[in-house]
Motif scaffolding. Structure first.
Motif, PDB file in Angstrom:
ATOM      1  N   SER A  46       0.875  -1.180   0.000  1.00  0.00           N
ATOM      2  CA  SER A  46       0.000   0.000   0.000  1.00  0.00           C
ATOM      3  C   SER A  46       0.904   1.218   0.000  1.00  0.00           C
ATOM      4  O   SER A  46       1.650   1.434   0.955  1.00  0.00           O
ATOM      5  N   LEU A  47       0.835   1.959  -1.099  1.00  0.00           N
ATOM      6  CA  LEU A  47       1.705   3.122  -1.219  1.00  0.00           C
ATOM      7  C   LEU A  47       0.878   4.328  -1.628  1.00  0.00           C
ATOM      8  O   LEU A  47      -0.286   4.195  -2.018  1.00  0.00           O
ATOM      9  N   VAL A  48       1.500   5.477  -1.541  1.00  0.00           N
ATOM     10  CA  VAL A  48       0.825   6.713  -1.917  1.00  0.00           C
ATOM     11  C   VAL A  48       1.460   7.228  -3.197  1.00  0.00           C
ATOM     12  O   VAL A  48       2.682   7.199  -3.344  1.00  0.00           O
ATOM     13  N   SER A  49       0.618   7.670  -4.130  1.00  0.00           N
ATOM     14  CA  SER A  49       1.151   8.133  -5.406  1.00  0.00           C
ATOM     15  C   SER A  49       1.676   9.555  -5.284  1.00  0.00           C
ATOM     16  O   SER A  49       1.473  10.224  -4.270  1.00  0.00           O
ATOM     17  N   THR A  50       2.345  10.000  -6.348  1.00  0.00           N
ATOM     18  CA  THR A  50       2.873  11.363  -6.356  1.00  0.00           C
ATOM     19  C   THR A  50       1.742  12.396  -6.265  1.00  0.00           C
ATOM     20  O   THR A  50       1.969  13.533  -5.884  1.00  0.00           O
ATOM     21  N   ASP A  51       0.520  11.973  -6.640  1.00  0.00           N
ATOM     22  CA  ASP A  51      -0.612  12.893  -6.547  1.00  0.00           C
ATOM     23  C   ASP A  51      -1.295  12.831  -5.178  1.00  0.00           C
ATOM     24  O   ASP A  51      -2.289  13.498  -4.946  1.00  0.00           O
ATOM     25  N   GLY A  52      -0.783  11.955  -4.322  1.00  0.00           N
ATOM     26  CA  GLY A  52      -1.342  11.856  -2.983  1.00  0.00           C
ATOM     27  C   GLY A  52      -2.433  10.805  -2.840  1.00  0.00           C
ATOM     28  O   GLY A  52      -3.058  10.706  -1.780  1.00  0.00           O
ATOM     29  N   ASP A  53      -2.691  10.012  -3.889  1.00  0.00           N
ATOM     30  CA  ASP A  53      -3.736   8.986  -3.786  1.00  0.00           C
ATOM     31  C   ASP A  53      -3.146   7.679  -3.270  1.00  0.00           C
ATOM     32  O   ASP A  53      -2.122   7.234  -3.774  1.00  0.00           O
ATOM     33  N   PRO A  54      -3.819   7.024  -2.307  1.00  0.00           N
ATOM     34  CA  PRO A  54      -3.332   5.729  -1.851  1.00  0.00           C
ATOM     35  C   PRO A  54      -3.651   4.633  -2.863  1.00  0.00           C
ATOM     36  O   PRO A  54      -4.718   4.666  -3.504  1.00  0.00           O
ATOM     37  N   VAL A  55      -2.723   3.719  -3.038  1.00  0.00           N
ATOM     38  CA  VAL A  55      -2.942   2.583  -3.938  1.00  0.00           C
ATOM     39  C   VAL A  55      -2.553   1.309  -3.198  1.00  0.00           C
ATOM     40  O   VAL A  55      -1.480   1.254  -2.596  1.00  0.00           O
ATOM     41  N   SER A  56      -3.453   0.317  -3.203  1.00  0.00           N
ATOM     42  CA  SER A  56      -3.136  -0.948  -2.551  1.00  0.00           C
ATOM     43  C   SER A  56      -3.243  -2.058  -3.580  1.00  0.00           C
ATOM     44  O   SER A  56      -4.246  -2.177  -4.283  1.00  0.00           O
ATOM     45  N   LEU A  57      -2.214  -2.886  -3.661  1.00  0.00           N
ATOM     46  CA  LEU A  57      -2.213  -3.947  -4.662  1.00  0.00           C
ATOM     47  C   LEU A  57      -3.303  -4.981  -4.357  1.00  0.00           C
ATOM     48  O   LEU A  57      -3.905  -5.545  -5.261  1.00  0.00           O
ATOM     49  N   ALA A  58      -3.563  -5.205  -3.061  1.00  0.00           N
ATOM     50  CA  ALA A  58      -4.563  -6.207  -2.682  1.00  0.00           C
ATOM     51  C   ALA A  58      -5.931  -5.869  -3.273  1.00  0.00           C
ATOM     52  O   ALA A  58      -6.702  -6.748  -3.663  1.00  0.00           O
ATOM     53  N   ASP A  59      -6.236  -4.573  -3.364  1.00  0.00           N
ATOM     54  CA  ASP A  59      -7.527  -4.155  -3.923  1.00  0.00           C
ATOM     55  C   ASP A  59      -7.633  -4.444  -5.417  1.00  0.00           C
ATOM     56  O   ASP A  59      -8.717  -4.396  -5.989  1.00  0.00           O
ATOM     57  N   LEU A  60      -6.494  -4.668  -6.060  1.00  0.00           N
ATOM     58  CA  LEU A  60      -6.488  -4.837  -7.516  1.00  0.00           C
ATOM     59  C   LEU A  60      -6.535  -6.303  -7.928  1.00  0.00           C
ATOM     60  O   LEU A  60      -6.454  -6.629  -9.105  1.00  0.00           O
ATOM     61  N   ARG A  61      -6.623  -7.203  -6.946  1.00  0.00           N
ATOM     62  CA  ARG A  61      -6.702  -8.631  -7.239  1.00  0.00           C
ATOM     63  C   ARG A  61      -7.857  -8.902  -8.197  1.00  0.00           C
ATOM     64  O   ARG A  61      -8.942  -8.345  -8.046  1.00  0.00           O
ATOM     65  N   GLY A  62      -7.602  -9.727  -9.200  1.00  0.00           N
ATOM     66  CA  GLY A  62      -8.646  -9.973 -10.194  1.00  0.00           C
ATOM     67  C   GLY A  62      -8.416  -9.174 -11.461  1.00  0.00           C
ATOM     68  O   GLY A  62      -9.014  -9.464 -12.490  1.00  0.00           O
ATOM     69  N   LYS A  63      -7.511  -8.202 -11.391  1.00  0.00           N
ATOM     70  CA  LYS A  63      -7.186  -7.441 -12.601  1.00  0.00           C
ATOM     71  C   LYS A  63      -5.733  -7.703 -12.958  1.00  0.00           C
ATOM     72  O   LYS A  63      -4.893  -7.895 -12.069  1.00  0.00           O
ATOM     73  N   PRO A  64      -5.421  -7.711 -14.255  1.00  0.00           N
ATOM     74  CA  PRO A  64      -4.003  -7.775 -14.609  1.00  0.00           C
ATOM     75  C   PRO A  64      -3.306  -6.451 -14.243  1.00  0.00           C
ATOM     76  O   PRO A  64      -3.878  -5.383 -14.486  1.00  0.00           O
ATOM     77  N   VAL A  65      -2.134  -6.580 -13.660  1.00  0.00           N
ATOM     78  CA  VAL A  65      -1.399  -5.381 -13.220  1.00  0.00           C
ATOM     79  C   VAL A  65       0.012  -5.420 -13.798  1.00  0.00           C
ATOM     80  O   VAL A  65       0.661  -6.468 -13.785  1.00  0.00           O
ATOM     81  N   ILE A  66       0.458  -4.283 -14.299  1.00  0.00           N
ATOM     82  CA  ILE A  66       1.857  -4.158 -14.734  1.00  0.00           C
ATOM     83  C   ILE A  66       2.538  -3.133 -13.837  1.00  0.00           C
ATOM     84  O   ILE A  66       2.082  -1.984 -13.753  1.00  0.00           O
ATOM     85  N   ILE A  67       3.553  -3.580 -13.139  1.00  0.00           N
ATOM     86  CA  ILE A  67       4.247  -2.694 -12.204  1.00  0.00           C
ATOM     87  C   ILE A  67       5.631  -2.381 -12.777  1.00  0.00           C
ATOM     88  O   ILE A  67       6.430  -3.288 -13.034  1.00  0.00           O
ATOM     89  N   ASN A  68       5.875  -1.102 -12.979  1.00  0.00           N
ATOM     90  CA  ASN A  68       7.132  -0.676 -13.594  1.00  0.00           C
ATOM     91  C   ASN A  68       7.958   0.110 -12.573  1.00  0.00           C
ATOM     92  O   ASN A  68       7.515   1.134 -12.066  1.00  0.00           O
ATOM     93  N   PHE A  69       9.131  -0.407 -12.238  1.00  0.00           N
ATOM     94  CA  PHE A  69      10.044   0.295 -11.329  1.00  0.00           C
ATOM     95  C   PHE A  69      10.974   1.167 -12.173  1.00  0.00           C
ATOM     96  O   PHE A  69      11.583   0.689 -13.126  1.00  0.00           O
TER      97      PHE A  69
END
Lengths: 173, 665, 170
Positions: A46-69
């Motif tokens: 669970s991290l916060v974006s540069t815009d200040g919005d929280p994002v949790s990977l657990a909430d995205l279960r069921g969707k394909p996700v691409i994470i780019n470092f």
């Protein structure tokens, strides 16, 4: 002629082994890092974006996700940036997330402002998530399928065909 | 213009080497003095051509002639003159040319110093050495050609050399030393091979081989230590030896070379270990080839690695060829160099036994390092498994073997050749053992409780006492016979400069061992994040942040952090660790600030600067006695000079010892 | 043999990548840590243990340097993570396992004996063979000395005389 047979056989044996060992290194990149995460569950965060919005990977279960470092100081990351900018419109069902690696939020914000932004970029304090993913350099991209499993890790910049190949696999339940 | 001239010089070198090599072998087989003279001229021709080619490349780098391909690769208008010159060895193709040039120096050196006194061996030695030269000249002329013309259009400026090379003056010193060490090993190799080819290995030929090993070995010692020093001053991690594959590559020939210098002594003095000595001498060069392969093939990951290139397979072929010919030579010809008779070894407690054990320790050390270096490569190449073999592994091997080696360094000189009874051996070791115990007790009382350090101090004090005793006792004997102190001292020295050179070199090893043991066991480090005027304390030192500023230099920009220092409460000036930004590097390269003293160093490394928050992150550490490690090669240089100093006069006037003296010149 | 050992650790995991859904039990989520094994240690104990653990880990972006030593950003962050976990009371083994799970045992600077015994055994074998060689050589020397008619090898016991003889021996 007096031949020292042990020296001859032993020496040639050692020579052959040594040359075979040294030769085995060709074609491998010594700088490559192992991919521990492929086939495993993507670590949740669970991290916060540069815009200040929280994002949790657990909430995205069921969707394909691409994470780019990525980071602003990395040249290959800048190279793949345009591709990643376009990708969300091409694959609307896929969630794209950027995770900022070893960089300062101010620089990231400035870069995104000038370079464009189409999906959230998350600030990773202390590199915790990067370490959870076993990131060993940037850019690295993790492809997470609908079951939450990492089906592929790409070290280095990605390319359009890679997305076209992997996204259908990520959609398969 | 420069391109064509350079290629011409390299081709001329190739021609001289190829002809000279063949002529050398023929001259050896036919014992033809005229052909030998031709081979000598060819050797000089090769040396002159390749040295000129190196100088020409330096000139091209100096005037920034971007029409030469190599200059367009590593040259830049913005780098200072001295960096432009050292760019010669900053990239693959230039470094191979430099290899060839240094080989040229050694070719000339060998032929000139043999001065025609060894007509049986010299032609073969020239033949082999020039055959090696052919390979390098061929590389320079073909796949690694630095003189190739740049494709049009010729650029107006170049990127400059690798940033790490620009970062410290030691870079002008460490690589040439290492090259002088590496390349020079070709000479003892050729001379060992010549002994086998000629089928004769007498003391008269062994003496020049030892000299031929001693010279590059000393350069290699200096190269290895300055490499550690560079790593310490530049890489910002507060260490000097990471067991990086390439550090290991330079260490392995050093180990076998050291073993050779000792076994050669057994051979010269006692007529034993012929084959083993020759094998060690040849293996040393083979290991330098391996080391060169490791930096240039792109199969090893290292701070030293050049970028990937197609030179790897060619080099591997050369390694295979050289290894197998060496094996063949040893297997087919070793019976020709066996001695007819050797003085007996009546008791196991003899110097011969210690030398043998010492050789075993060095050989095992080399073998272990080799296994550690090759293991990850093999696991990946054959089994697709990635594994790391790093510092802790090598430390586990190095500490016991190193301790044993230093201990034997004290035992060897005390025991006589041929052996004495165990009781007599024990008696003669007692004083040195006593010194070791006393030093250990003193150290323990002074607060050193680290058991490995105590053990290291024990063996060092023991070896020191033993080696010093070898000098003071004969001086004492002479004084009892009525000589004055200074007369006795110089007389004893004059009687065995070679031997005392060895003892002085041993002192260098002792100094290095103490420095390594103390600096690694008693290193104190801490990370600190400081705002302006905030301070951190480590030991007696306190550092206070004075903020940061930016500076611009022609080839880089830098962020400099300033810290005021106090030591034990009193002012100790300012230090400025910095982060350098080079145009081609994404991440900054730090330059740590080091405050050195004979007692120990304060080391401050700048990790990160956050201007917005006004904080600096630093790593600050103290390490005792680390300076002594950089000093230790001076002993080795001095020892080598003592051993090499012409001493024929001195010996001729000295009284004649039984049996083996004649051989030892 | 090495391959089989490898097959029990890292390689198995790699092999299972093809059929990830087959595993019945809930897969481990690396993002959620198990609870620490101990109570948080005293503040003064954190740094030494951090350095000890970080010295065993390879800095992924460097060459040959440990996480503890390297001044690179990645290493500094990894060391920070070690420090955090130590402070929370995780044991050395737990923390090392934490990194191995994420980076494979490639992240260990020293290969484990269980999976990589060859790198330990082969040098040992070399040393053993060498010792046998030394012993046989010394014995052979002794034998040849015994077969000599006189005691030429015997040196004077008197230390003064011995020293003098050795002084002459350059």
């Amino acid at each position: 002629m007096k031949v020292n047979v042990p020296v001859l056989l032993g020496g040639l044996f050692i020579t052959a082994i040594l040359v075979a060992m040294l030769g085995s290194g060709f074609g491998h990149d010594p700088r490559e890092v192992p991919k521990a995460l492929e086939g495993r569950v993507a670590p949740t965060f669970s991290l916060v974006s540069t815009d200040g919005d929280p994002v949790s990977l657990a909430d995205l279960r069921g969707k394909p996700v691409i994470i780019n470092f990525w980071s602003t100081w990395c040249q290959p990351c800048r190279q793949e940036h345009p591709l990643l900018l376009m990708a969300p419109s091409q694959y609307p069902d896929v969630v794209f997330l950027g995770v900022v690696y070893a960089d300062e939020p101010a620089k990231v914000k400035a870069y995104l402002k000038s370079g464009g932004q189409t999906y959230p970029h998350l600030i990773d304090p202390g590199g915790r998530v990067s370490i959870d993913y076993g990131v060993a350099g940037v850019p690295e991209t993790y492809f997470v399928d609908v079951n939450g499993l990492v089906i592929h890790k790409e070290a280095g910049p990605i390319w359009p065909d890679l997305l076209a190949e992997l996204v259908p696999k990520m959609r398969k339940p | 213009m420069i391109s064509s001239l350079g290629i011409g010089l390299v081709l001329a070198g190739l021609f001289f080497a190829a002809i000279g090599s063949i002529v050398g072998f023929v001259a050896g087989a036919r014992r033809d003095a005229w052909l030998l003279q031709v081979a000598r001229y060819m050797a000089y021709g090769y040396g002159a051509s390749l040295i000129s080619a190196c100088l020409l490349m330096m000139y091209a780098l100096l005037i920034r002639d971007f029409s030469v391909h190599y200059v367009s690769e590593v040259g830049s208008l913005s780098v200072p003159t001295h960096i432009a010159i050292i760019s010669l060895w900053s990239s693959l193709n230039g470094s191979i040319l430099f290899w060839g040039g240094v080989l040229g120096v050694y070719v000339i050196g060998m032929v000139a110093s043999l001065r025609g006194r060894h007509p049986d061996h010299e032609p073969y030695a020239i033949g082999v050495l020039l055959a090696i030269s052919v390979f390098f000249a061929l590389l320079v002329a073909s796949i690694a050609n630095p003189f190739a013309p740049t494709e049009l259009p010729i650029p107006l400026d170049g990127p400059g050399p690798n940033a790490l090379l620009q970062n410290h003056p030691l870079m002008a010193f460490h690589p040439p030393m290492l090259y002088l060490g590496y390349v020079g090993m070709a000479v003892p190799f050729s001379m060992c091979a010549a002994a086998l080819l000629a089928g004769r290995l007498d003391a008269g030929w062994m003496a020049p081989i030892r000299t031929a090993m001693l010279v590059p070995w000393t350069f290699l010692t200096v190269g290895v230590v300055t490499g550690g020093w560079w790593s310490y001053e530049v890489l910002g991690w507060g260490g000097y030896w990471a067991w990086d594959p390439v550090e290991n590559a330079s260490f392995m020939p050093w180990l076998t070379g050291t073993a050779f210098l000792h076994s050669a002594m057994v051979m010269q003095r006692r007529g034993r270990l012929h084959n083993w000595t020759l094998a060690l001498g040849m293996a040393t060069f083979l290991l330098t080839l391996l080391g060169t392969f490791m930096t240039r093939s792109g199969v090893f990951n290292s701070v030293h690695s050049f970028t990937q290139s197609d030179i790897g397979p060619v080099f591997l072929g050369m390694i295979a060829l050289t290894f197998s010919s060496s094996v063949l030579l040893l297997a087919l010809r070793s019976h020709t160099v066996m001695p007819s008779a050797a003085p007996p070894v009546s008791k196991p407690s003899s110097r011969e036994t210690v030398m043998l054990l010492q050789n075993l320790a060095f050989a095992s050390f080399t073998f272990t390092v080799l296994v550690g270096v090759l293991y990850p490569l093999v696991m990946e190449g054959w089994f697709e498994t990635r594994v790391t073999v790093g510092q802790p592994y090598f430390d586990h091997i190095a500490v016991p073997l190193g301790t044993a080696i230093v201990f034997m360094m004290g035992v060897g000189p005390v025991l006589p050749w041929g052996g004495v009874s165990e009781a007599a051996a024990g008696r003669s070791l007692l004083p040195a053992l006593g010194a070791g115990v006393v030093a250990t007790v003193i150290a323990a009382v002074a607060g050193i409780h680290h058991s490995m350090v105590l053990l290291a101090l024990f063996v060092c004090a023991f070896a020191l006492a033993a080696n010093l005793g070898e000098y003071t006792e004969p001086v004492g004997v002479r004084m009892k016979r009525g000589e004055g102190v200074f007369t006795a001292m110089s007389n004893v020295l004059a009687r065995g400069r070679r031997r005392f050179g060895g003892h002085v070199a041993h002192l260098g090893v002792i100094v290095a061992t103490v420095a390594i043991a103390m600096s690694s066991a008693y290193k104190v480090e801490q990370d600190a994040v400081l705002t302006l005027n905030q301070s951190t304390t480590i030991g007696a030192w306190t550092a206070t942040s004075l903020g940061t500023h930016e500076i611009k230099e022609s080839n880089r920009s830098a962020t400099v952090a300033r810290f005021s220092l106090t030591k034990g409460g009193s002012d100790a000036g300012v230090i400025e660790p910095r982060l350098n930004f080079y145009p081609r590097m994404m991440e900054p390269i730090g330059t740590p600030a080091v405050r050195s003293s004979v007692a120990g160093d304060l080391y401050v490394s700048l990790l990160h600067v956050d201007d917005a928050a006004g904080v600096v992150s630093i790593r600050i550490m103290t390490m005792p006695l680390v300076v002594w490690l950089w000093v230790s090669p001076l002993f080795i240089i001095l020892g080598t000079l003592m051993a090499l100093w012409p001493e024929r006069r001195a010996l001729a006037s000295a009284s004649v010892a039984p049996a083996a003296t004649v051989e030892s010149v | 043999m090495i391959f089989e050992l490898c097959a029990t650790s890292y390689c198995v995991e790699a092999a299972s990548a093809g059929e990830p859904t087959a595993s019945a039990e809930a897969p481990v989520d690396l993002g959620a840590l198990p609870p620490p094994m101990f109570d948080p240690p005293a503040a003064s104990d954190v740094e030494p243990l951090t350095i000890k653990i970080a010295s065993r880990l390879r800095c992924p972006v460097c060459q040959g340097m440990s996480v503890s030593d390297s001044p690179s950003k990645t290493a500094v962050e990894m060391k920070g993570r070690v420090r955090e976990l130590v402070a929370q009371g995780y044991s050395e083994k737990q923390i090392v396992d934490y990194f191995v799970a994420r980076y494979t045992d490639w992240v260990l600077l020293e290969p484990t004996f269980a999976d990589h015994w060859a790198v330990w055994v082969v040098p040992g074998l070399g040393l053993g063979l060498g010792l046998a060689w030394v012993a046989s050589t010394v014995l052979a020397w002794r034998k040849s000395a015994e077969s000599l008619p006189s005691d030429v090898g015997e040196l004077p016991k008197d230390s003064y005389e011995e020293r003098l003889l050795r002084e002459l021996d350059p």
